[in-house]
Design an enzyme around this catalytic site. Structure first.
Site, PDB file in Angstrom:
ATOM      1  N   LYS A   9       0.944  -0.964   0.010  1.00 24.65           N
ATOM      2  CA  LYS A   9      -0.295  -0.105  -0.264  1.00 24.65           C
ATOM      3  C   LYS A   9       0.970   1.169   0.093  1.00 24.65           C
ATOM      4  CE  LYS A   9      -3.005   1.744   3.575  1.00 24.65           C
ATOM      5  NZ  LYS A   9      -2.731   3.560   3.476  1.00 24.65           N
ATOM      6  N   LYS A  14       7.701   0.882   1.710  1.00 28.03           N
ATOM      7  CA  LYS A  14       8.597  -0.207   0.934  1.00 28.03           C
ATOM      8  C   LYS A  14       9.584   0.530   0.366  1.00 28.03           C
ATOM      9  CE  LYS A  14       4.852   1.008  -2.460  1.00 28.03           C
ATOM     10  NZ  LYS A  14       4.239   1.687  -1.531  1.00 28.03           N
ATOM     11  N   LYS A  40       4.961   8.557  -6.823  1.00 28.00           N
ATOM     12  CA  LYS A  40       5.778   9.416  -5.959  1.00 28.00           C
ATOM     13  C   LYS A  40       7.379   9.906  -6.507  1.00 28.00           C
ATOM     14  CE  LYS A  40       4.710   7.751  -2.258  1.00 28.00           C
ATOM     15  NZ  LYS A  40       4.858   7.358  -0.501  1.00 28.00           N
ATOM     16  N   ASP A 128      -1.677  -0.175  -4.656  1.00 22.26           N
ATOM     17  CA  ASP A 128      -3.004   0.279  -3.830  1.00 22.26           C
ATOM     18  C   ASP A 128      -2.986  -0.468  -5.555  1.00 22.26           C
ATOM     19  OD1 ASP A 128      -2.676   2.172  -1.660  1.00 22.26           O
ATOM     20  OD2 ASP A 128      -0.901   2.074  -2.874  1.00 22.26           O
TER      21      ASP A 128
HETATM   22  P1  ADP Z   1       6.191   4.336   0.312  1.00 22.21           P
HETATM   23  O1  ADP Z   1       7.588   4.171  -0.439  1.00 22.21           O
HETATM   24  O2  ADP Z   1       5.490   2.313   0.988  1.00 22.21           O
HETATM   25  O3  ADP Z   1       5.096   4.985  -0.091  1.00 22.21           O
HETATM   26  P2  ADP Z   1       8.101   4.821   2.785  1.00 22.21           P
HETATM   27  O4  ADP Z   1       8.881   3.890   2.593  1.00 22.21           O
HETATM   28  O5  ADP Z   1       8.260   6.361   1.399  1.00 22.21           O
HETATM   29  O6  ADP Z   1       6.443   4.456   1.895  1.00 22.21           O
HETATM   30  O7  ADP Z   1       7.826   5.392   4.030  1.00 22.21           O
HETATM   31  C1  ADP Z   1       6.327   6.267   4.941  1.00 22.21           C
HETATM   32  C2  ADP Z   1       7.113   7.004   5.310  1.00 22.21           C
HETATM   33  O8  ADP Z   1       6.942   6.405   6.338  1.00 22.21           O
HETATM   34  C3  ADP Z   1       8.246   7.869   5.383  1.00 22.21           C
HETATM   35  O9  ADP Z   1       8.611   8.979   5.894  1.00 22.21           O
HETATM   36  C4  ADP Z   1       9.113   6.358   5.987  1.00 22.21           C
HETATM   37  O10 ADP Z   1      11.038   6.995   6.826  1.00 22.21           O
HETATM   38  C5  ADP Z   1       8.288   6.357   7.492  1.00 22.21           C
HETATM   39  N1  ADP Z   1       8.891   4.399   7.881  1.00 22.21           N
HETATM   40  C6  ADP Z   1       8.671   3.662   6.715  1.00 22.21           C
HETATM   41  N2  ADP Z   1       8.756   2.415   7.983  1.00 22.21           N
HETATM   42  C7  ADP Z   1       9.167   3.193   9.172  1.00 22.21           C
HETATM   43  C8  ADP Z   1       9.270   1.892  10.134  1.00 22.21           C
HETATM   44  N3  ADP Z   1       9.279   0.972  10.232  1.00 22.21           N
HETATM   45  N4  ADP Z   1       8.855   2.738  11.418  1.00 22.21           N
HETATM   46  C9  ADP Z   1       9.328   4.860  11.229  1.00 22.21           C
HETATM   47  N5  ADP Z   1       8.905   4.845   9.903  1.00 22.21           N
HETATM   48  C10 ADP Z   1       8.956   3.976   8.627  1.00 22.21           C
HETATM   49 MG    MG Z   2       7.745   4.636  -2.585  1.00 25.50          MG
END
Ligand code: ADP
Ligand code: MG
Ligand code: SF4
Length: 274
Positions: A9, A14, A40, A128
């Site tokens: 999601k 990810k 993104k 998603d």
């Molecule tokens: P996605 O790629 O799935 O959209 P992101 O990897 O960009 O998500 O993560 C979204 C936010 O959550 C980022 O700011 C990241 O630093 C934070 N984040 C991800 N995993 C963790 C975790 N295990 N603990 C704290 N913050 C996290």
């Molecule tokens: Mg991402």
């Protein structure tokens, strides 16, 4: 060659997981390519220390022609990881999924695999929407294995269920299969139990359990991974452990490991009537 797609999601972690895993493979001496497949276009930020990378779809929009070399649409990040972002369409116009398909065909035309000869290719894919376009990374010899990132939250598990179903739909055509679940914690009540139940019901296993920790934000603020900043810490060790198991599986032939040294396969359009 390990070819792995990481789905989940939006906002579930990810890109955080993928870039830490890329860094762990790189620190094990492996040649890594990370391809962000999310409008993104921020998949590789934590490998590039804030350096900007032109997403492929932005390039195509801006110059109205294909790039003639990989250098125009790639950048080297931490551990020499080759970073690529597909990017997305102008909001409201065009389709991000179709953009992924044309980006992959372009990378094939530019002979990405023959030129780079990677040990590991990681695709970081928004999960998603699981339509023909977003399924591109699990078709035609691209990723062979899928890792699904989820927390114990209802919507994250819902997306994880959809991704698993989409992979099952393609599996009988010899495409990717689900390697397992990465539990990226949000600290909801009975989180491990919820994700274990989800996994058991689908015959899957949890291959990593990542704690919720502020260190991820601290690292992100510097455009770095935890693996780079604190390679001996408990969080980095979880990524090294996962990378080592994937490498051991590949070496032992447990992963199908069908190399495609002459490139990826050509992708047909997604088949959407839109
Ligand atoms: P996605 O790629 O799935 O959209 P992101 O990897 O960009 O998500 O993560 C979204 C936010 O959550 C980022 O700011 C990241 O630093 C934070 N984040 C991800 N995993 C963790 C975790 N295990 N603990 C704290 N913050 C996290
Ligand atoms: Mg991402
Ligand atoms: Fe886009 Fe539709 Fe194709 Fe999905 S199925 S990639 S929404 S055109």
């Amino acid at each position: 060659m390990i070819k792995l797609a990481i789905y989940g999601k939006g906002g579930i972690g990810k890109s955080t997981v993928t870039s830490n895993l890329s860094a762990a493979f790189a620190m094990r001496g492996k040649k890594v390519i990370q391809i962000g497949c999310d409008p993104k276009a921020d998949s590789t930020g934590n490998l590039l220390a804030g350096k900007s990378l032109m997403p492929v779809m932005n390039y195509l929009r801006e110059y109205d022609e294909d790039p003639t070399s990989l250098e125009e649409i790639t950048a080297r990040g931490f551990g020499n990881v080759l970073c690529i972002e597909t990017g997305g369409p102008t909001p409201g116009l065009g389709c991000a999924g179709r953009g992924i398909i044309s980006t992959f065909n372009l990378l094939d035309d530019l002979r990405l695999l023959e030129r780079e000869k990677p040990d590991v290719v990681l695709f970081d894919v928004l999960g998603d929407v699981v339509c023909g376009g977003f399924a591109a990374p699990i078709r035609e010899g691209y990723a062979e294995k899928v890792l699904i990132v989820t927390s114990g939250e209802k919507m994250a598990l819902y997306a994880a269920g959809n991704i698993n179903s989409a992979v099952l739909n393609f599996e009988d055509r010899g495409y990717a299969s689900v390697e397992g679940i990465i539990l990226n914690r949000r600290n909801v009540e009975l989180e491990r139990e919820k994700v274990e139940t989800f996994a058991r019901e689908r015959g899957l296993r949890i291959v990593a359990d990542i704690p919720r920790d502020r260190a991820f934000q601290t690292a992100e603020d510097q455009g770095r991974t935890i693996v780079e900043l604190d390679p001996d810490g408990t969080i980095a060790l979880k990524f090294f452990d996962l990378a080592d198991r994937l490498l051991a599986e590949e070496a032992g032939g447990m992963m199908s490991g069908t190399d495609t040294p002459h490139g990826f396969g050509k992708l047909e359009d997604c088949g959407c009537p839109m």
